[in-house]
Write a protein that holds these residues in place. Structure first.
Motif, mmCIF file in Angstrom:
data_model
loop_
_atom_site.group_PDB
_atom_site.id
_atom_site.type_symbol
_atom_site.label_atom_id
_atom_site.label_comp_id
_atom_site.label_asym_id
_atom_site.label_seq_id
_atom_site.Cartn_x
_atom_site.Cartn_y
_atom_site.Cartn_z
ATOM 1 N N VAL A 181 0.842 -1.198 0.000
ATOM 2 C CA VAL A 181 0.000 0.000 0.000
ATOM 3 C C VAL A 181 0.879 1.251 0.000
ATOM 4 N N THR A 182 1.912 1.232 0.857
ATOM 5 C CA THR A 182 2.819 2.380 0.939
ATOM 6 C C THR A 182 3.511 2.624 -0.398
ATOM 7 N N THR A 183 3.968 1.557 -1.027
ATOM 8 C CA THR A 183 4.606 1.684 -2.341
ATOM 9 C C THR A 183 3.630 2.257 -3.363
ATOM 10 N N MET A 184 2.398 1.777 -3.357
ATOM 11 C CA MET A 184 1.382 2.288 -4.268
ATOM 12 C C MET A 184 1.204 3.791 -4.084
ATOM 13 N N PHE A 185 1.017 4.218 -2.851
ATOM 14 C CA PHE A 185 0.786 5.638 -2.586
ATOM 15 C C PHE A 185 1.995 6.478 -3.011
ATOM 16 N N ARG A 186 3.190 6.008 -2.686
ATOM 17 C CA ARG A 186 4.389 6.779 -3.027
ATOM 18 C C ARG A 186 4.542 6.928 -4.530
ATOM 19 N N ARG A 187 4.231 5.880 -5.272
ATOM 20 C CA ARG A 187 4.345 5.969 -6.723
ATOM 21 C C ARG A 187 3.314 6.929 -7.300
ATOM 22 N N VAL A 188 2.076 6.849 -6.834
ATOM 23 C CA VAL A 188 1.049 7.764 -7.320
ATOM 24 C C VAL A 188 1.413 9.204 -6.966
ATOM 25 N N ALA A 189 2.052 9.391 -5.811
ATOM 26 C CA ALA A 189 2.432 10.735 -5.370
ATOM 27 C C ALA A 189 3.559 11.331 -6.200
ATOM 28 N N THR A 190 4.173 10.555 -7.104
ATOM 29 C CA THR A 190 5.189 11.101 -7.994
ATOM 30 C C THR A 190 4.580 11.669 -9.274
ATOM 31 N N LEU A 191 3.276 11.495 -9.477
ATOM 32 C CA LEU A 191 2.634 12.040 -10.666
ATOM 33 C C LEU A 191 2.653 13.565 -10.625
ATOM 34 N N ALA A 192 2.353 14.160 -11.746
ATOM 35 C CA ALA A 192 2.403 15.620 -11.870
ATOM 36 C C ALA A 192 1.443 16.288 -10.891
ATOM 37 N N PRO A 193 1.787 17.496 -10.436
ATOM 38 C CA PRO A 193 0.852 18.263 -9.604
ATOM 39 C C PRO A 193 -0.499 18.385 -10.301
ATOM 40 N N GLY A 194 -1.547 18.336 -9.488
ATOM 41 C CA GLY A 194 -2.897 18.320 -10.035
ATOM 42 C C GLY A 194 -3.478 16.930 -10.113
ATOM 43 N N SER A 195 -2.670 15.913 -9.780
ATOM 44 C CA SER A 195 -3.148 14.535 -9.771
ATOM 45 C C SER A 195 -3.944 14.255 -8.502
ATOM 46 N N THR A 196 -4.840 13.282 -8.587
ATOM 47 C CA THR A 196 -5.711 12.930 -7.465
ATOM 48 C C THR A 196 -5.756 11.422 -7.293
ATOM 49 N N LEU A 197 -5.587 10.976 -6.063
ATOM 50 C CA LEU A 197 -5.789 9.574 -5.701
ATOM 51 C C LEU A 197 -7.100 9.460 -4.930
ATOM 52 N N VAL A 198 -7.962 8.556 -5.368
ATOM 53 C CA VAL A 198 -9.175 8.221 -4.612
ATOM 54 C C VAL A 198 -9.049 6.760 -4.216
ATOM 55 N N THR A 199 -8.972 6.507 -2.933
ATOM 56 C CA THR A 199 -8.796 5.136 -2.462
ATOM 57 C C THR A 199 -9.757 4.835 -1.330
ATOM 58 N N THR A 200 -10.201 3.597 -1.253
ATOM 59 C CA THR A 200 -10.973 3.165 -0.101
ATOM 60 C C THR A 200 -10.066 2.407 0.852
ATOM 61 N N PHE A 201 -10.497 2.307 2.086
ATOM 62 C CA PHE A 201 -9.745 1.555 3.091
ATOM 63 C C PHE A 201 -10.735 0.888 4.030
ATOM 64 N N LEU A 202 -10.354 -0.265 4.516
ATOM 65 C CA LEU A 202 -11.192 -1.038 5.426
ATOM 66 C C LEU A 202 -10.811 -0.689 6.854
ATOM 67 N N ARG A 203 -11.810 -0.304 7.642
ATOM 68 C CA ARG A 203 -11.549 0.014 9.044
ATOM 69 C C ARG A 203 -11.481 -1.283 9.855
ATOM 70 N N PRO A 204 -10.742 -1.283 10.968
ATOM 71 C CA PRO A 204 -10.722 -2.462 11.841
ATOM 72 C C PRO A 204 -12.134 -2.826 12.296
ATOM 73 N N VAL A 205 -12.363 -4.098 12.538
ATOM 74 C CA VAL A 205 -13.706 -4.571 12.884
ATOM 75 C C VAL A 205 -14.264 -3.823 14.087
ATOM 76 N N ASP A 206 -13.427 -3.564 15.086
ATOM 77 C CA ASP A 206 -13.925 -2.892 16.287
ATOM 78 C C ASP A 206 -14.081 -1.388 16.108
ATOM 79 N N ASP A 207 -13.851 -0.883 14.876
ATOM 80 C CA ASP A 207 -13.949 0.540 14.604
ATOM 81 C C ASP A 207 -15.159 0.869 13.729
ATOM 82 N N VAL A 208 -16.052 -0.119 13.514
ATOM 83 C CA VAL A 208 -17.249 0.132 12.710
ATOM 84 C C VAL A 208 -18.470 0.112 13.627
ATOM 85 N N GLU A 209 -19.628 0.422 13.034
ATOM 86 C CA GLU A 209 -20.850 0.435 13.822
ATOM 87 C C GLU A 209 -21.062 -0.932 14.474
#
Length: 288
Positions: A185-213
């Motif tokens: 995940v860290t590698t993915m984010f770092r690579r996307v963050a090397t794109l030109a300014p004005g780029s956008t990452l939209v990502t979902t993430f799973l919360r820990p089980v004890d952190d949901v309703e």
């Protein structure tokens, strides 16, 4: 059948998670009242699950109501971001873990303004391409298929497919991070963050089980155990604070948590509580 042909067939099987997501999107159209957040039955046609697919236990209309809402809300949110950024001149869109994504088939008027890259594991992508051909869907010249191993050099494959890292892009990774290690995940984010300014990452993430309703914890726990049993275990969970911090640490200038409540207000205003997205999986938008 030769051993070589057996391997080829085994590799060209649909990913069960991708199929389930496609069916949930179709179930939203068939079981939920309009207006629909997204209208997508193309994925159902691709999956071709048989007439009895609504009888599958994981398609129970009531039991999956909130997870179904989350699935369609995240899909619509991504496409809204793509449309907004295209209006600002961004002309590259990368779908990481594309699965049975049907943006190219449903939104050609928008896709035609972009260069779209679908990035997915080779087996699932090969199967999808075969099904598109069988259904008569041509591959437009603005759509690129990029088969990759996400634990390998997927970034190099994406660049070789024509992604211009000197121009802004929208990169979407929905339903992806939970299947990757923290390092990946860290590698993915770092690579996307090397794109030109004005780029956008939209990502979902799973919360820990004890952190949901509380009422959603049992269902998420079932999903965790089911993913493990299917051989595709969930590997990474994040609280919103952890996800935002990771985005900043990886080089994004701005990071924003899009809550389930925000998605509900945006797409489900007036719907009953049972139709609202769960906070089990939420969204981060990160900008360069």
């Amino acid at each position: 059948m030769s051993p070589e042909r057996a391997v080829e067939v085994a590799e060209a099987e649909p990913d069960h998670t991708a199929v389930r997501v496609a069916l949930w999107r179709a179930l939203h159209v068939r079981a939920d009242p309009p207006p629909h957040v997204i209208e997508d039955e193309v994925g159902l046609a691709l999956a071709d699950p048989g007439d009895d697919w609504p009888e599958r236990p994981d398609m129970d209309v009531e039991a999956t109501r909130r997870v179904r809402a989350s699935i369609v809300a995240r899909a619509r949110f991504v496409e809204d971001v793509v449309e907004e950024q295209a209006g600002r001149g961004v002309d590259q869109y990368v779908v990481l873990g594309a699965g049975l994504d049907t943006f190219a088939q449903r939104r050609p008027e928008l896709g035609g303004k972009l260069r779209v890259f679908e990035v997915e594991r080779p087996g699932t992508q090969a199967w999808k391409r075969r099904r598109l051909a069988e259904l008569g869907y041509a591959v437009p010249d603005w759509l690129r298929f990029v088969p990759v191993d996400f634990e390998g050099d997927w970034w190099g494959r994406l660049s070789a497919a024509g992604l211009d890292t000197e121009r802004p892009a929208v990169v979407a990774a929905t339903g992806v991070t939970m299947y990757l290690t923290l390092d990946a995940v860290t590698t993915m984010f770092r690579r996307v963050a090397t794109l030109a300014p004005g780029s956008t990452l939209v990502t979902t993430f799973l919360r820990p089980v004890d952190d949901v309703e509380p009422e959603q914890r049992a269902q998420l726990d079932v999903a965790v155990r089911g993913a493990r049993a299917a051989g595709t275990p969930f590997l990474s969970f994040f609280t919103p604070e952890q996800m935002l911090e990771l985005g900043r640490d990886c080089g994004f200038r701005e990071t924003r948590h899009v809550t389930a409540a925000e998605l509900a207000e945006r797409y489900f205003r007036g719907a009953g509580d049972g139709s609202l997205p769960s906070r089990g999986e939420e969204v981060m938008v990160a900008g360069r």
